[in-house]
Design an enzyme around this catalytic site. Structure first.
Site, PDB file in Angstrom:
ATOM      1  N   CYS A 111       0.467  -1.052   0.420  1.00 15.41           N
ATOM      2  CA  CYS A 111       0.247   0.135   0.253  1.00 15.41           C
ATOM      3  C   CYS A 111       0.704   0.942   0.012  1.00 15.41           C
ATOM      4  O   CYS A 111       0.382   2.367  -0.549  1.00 15.41           O
ATOM      5  CB  CYS A 111      -1.106  -0.226   1.165  1.00 15.41           C
ATOM      6  N   ASP A 345      -7.528   5.511  -1.092  1.00 16.86           N
ATOM      7  CA  ASP A 345      -7.002   4.184  -0.971  1.00 16.86           C
ATOM      8  C   ASP A 345      -6.405   3.432  -1.090  1.00 16.86           C
ATOM      9  O   ASP A 345      -7.919   3.677  -2.534  1.00 16.86           O
ATOM     10  CB  ASP A 345      -8.474   3.736   0.339  1.00 16.86           C
ATOM     11  N   HIS A 347      -6.355   0.531  -1.240  1.00 17.06           N
ATOM     12  CA  HIS A 347      -6.374  -1.162  -0.269  1.00 17.06           C
ATOM     13  C   HIS A 347      -7.420  -2.002  -1.525  1.00 17.06           C
ATOM     14  O   HIS A 347      -7.359  -3.166  -0.728  1.00 17.06           O
ATOM     15  CB  HIS A 347      -6.890  -1.240   1.216  1.00 17.06           C
TER      16      HIS A 347
END
Length: 458
Positions: A111, A345, A347
């Site tokens: 990430c 994000d 993820h």
């Protein structure tokens, strides 16, 4: 046979981890994000006032240091278009195997590399397209708040797990095909912009040949003792990005470089030397520079005294964002409203897209919905990025940021500083790196120090 069995187990674990992360984070993506109509929203230097939506009028843009002076107001749709136009780089699965590993996904560990890619991508957008650019198709991207994201995740989990048990490889094809680009753009300038838009995304493709792709970044990480599957902190990623840009041989990338601050200090002469490097093309123009500053916004927890400075940074149009996050998760911070940070994000695990094919689909490289997080939840370890096209731009930026630092700092020392002169003038110069070892011994020591200070990423 034993090794082969181990590989199969590793692949099965990888698939399970990818599916689990999709299940976990799809619920986060599905969660609605609420914005107040009574407070301005800042996104990488642009300010949107949603209360003007009904009036549909734009406030005059002015220059200055304060947030109020950077107002380029607009309605909700203009904010959405601006946000969605930023390049979103997430976990991917079933990409070409990473060398010296069995990994075909970065799900669960990549990430911070992805948030670093997003920051660099924004720098390249400023360099080639400018801050005013937005993607014409931005508002046509499917919203991730829809139920389909979660239901698709369940289907992918089931299919992937069943395929693993049967020893079959599930073939993935992009769900959405790209519409013809050239026919819908009205002029050559728009067509040229779309060419660069695609080119920038292709540089971050998940293949060994992509100049800023995951495979290439991991190769540079090996020089600092990192390997695929390890976690990477924001400071380490800053140095990896610097090496990746320095080593890029694409003709379009010869006019840009990266400088990483040393011990929270930007040495002005070192930056200018990079910008006036004789390697530039014979037109005599300065190189653009992306300045990366690894900092800590506190000790164990983020010090809220730094909130106003972070807001000030994100209100600058030449800011390219912040590599940061909260403990155990890395996010790309690009804006704020009140005391909440706006982020993308990385993820959510998406399928591999082959960016080498003509008209590869762009939709999965643009985030359809912004997320917000309280500044108090932010991990103190982060890397701040700025873009300066010319030496004059850098000099103006250093003056402006120095003023912001002095105003926001309640302590004796600011978060970081700009210092006239070279690093060697202060006896902090690093040993020159050899061709065989791209990272110097001093840099390796810094990596070890950063690895003990930064958050662990899941």
């Amino acid at each position: 046979m034993e090794a082969s069995g181990t590989d199969e187990v590793d692949k099965l674990k990888t698939k399970f981890m990818s599916a689990w992360n999709n299940m976990k984070y799809s619920w986060v993506l599905k969660t609605k994000t609420y914005f107040s109509r009574n407070s301005p929203v800042l996104l990488l230097g642009k300010c949107y006032h949603f209360k003007y939506e009904d009036e549909n009028k734009m406030l005059p843009a002015r220059s200055g240091c304060t947030i109020e002076d950077h107002v380029i107001a607009g309605n909700v749709e203009e904010f959405r278009k601006d946000f969605i136009s930023r390049i979103w780089l997430t976990y991917r699965e079933e990409f070409p195997q990473i060398e010296a590993s069995a990994l075909t996904t970065d799900c669960g560990w990549g990430c911070t590399l992805r948030t670093g890619q997003m920051l660099l991508a924004q720098g390249l957008i400023l360099h080639f397209l400018g801050r005013a650019w937005t993607w014409p198709d931005a508002l046509h991207v499917e919203n991730s708040d829809s139920d389909s994201w979660t239901s698709n995740t369940v289907k992918k989990f089931t299919a992937s797990f069943e395929a693993s048990l049967s020893g079959e490889r599930e073939l993935r094809t992009p769900a959405v095909s790209l519409k013809e680009t050239t026919g819908k753009h009205s002029d050559d300038h728009a067509v040229q912009n779309e060419i660069y838009h695609r080119k920038i995304i292709s540089w971050f493709g998940d293949s060994p040949v992509a100049v800023f792709g995951l495979h290439r970044l991991i190769e540079f990480g090996k020089k600092s003792g990192k390997k695929a599957g390890d976690w990477y902190g924001p400071a380490v990623v800053a140095h990896i990005l610097r090496k990746a840009v320095e080593e890029a041989r694409h003709p379009d990338l010869q006019g840009i470089t990266i400088y990483v601050a040393q011990d929270c200090t930007v040495y002005n002469s070192d930056v200018i030397d990079k910008q006036t490097d004789s390697v530039t093309s014979g037109d005599g123009r300065d190189k653009a520079v992306i300045i990366l500053v690894p900092v800590r916004l506190g000790g164990e927890r983020t010090n809220t005294d730094y909130l106003e400075f972070v807001k000030g940074v994100l209100s600058l149009e030449y800011c390219v964002g912040i590599i940061g996050g909260k403990p155990k998760q890395s996010y790309y911070f690009a804006g704020f409203q009140d005391d909440s940070l706006i982020y993308m994000d990385p993820h959510y695990c998406q399928s591999f897209v082959d960016v080498s094919i003509k008209d590869f689909p762009l939709e999965t490289f643009h985030c359809p919905s912004p997320k917000k997080m309280s500044f108090r939840k932010m991990d103190p370890s982060c890397t701040i990025g700025f873009y300066c096209r010319t030496v004059q731009d850098f000099e103006r930026a250093s003056e402006e940021i120095t003023k912001m630092l002095s105003i926001s700092s309640k302590e004796k020392y600011p978060l970081f500083t700009f210092v006239n002169g070279h690093s060697r003038d202060f006896d902090f110069t690093s040993t020159a790196a050899s061709e065989e070892d791209l990272f110097s011994e001093d840099e390796k020591k810094k990596f070890k120090r950063f690895s003990t200070e930064e958050f662990v990423l899941l």
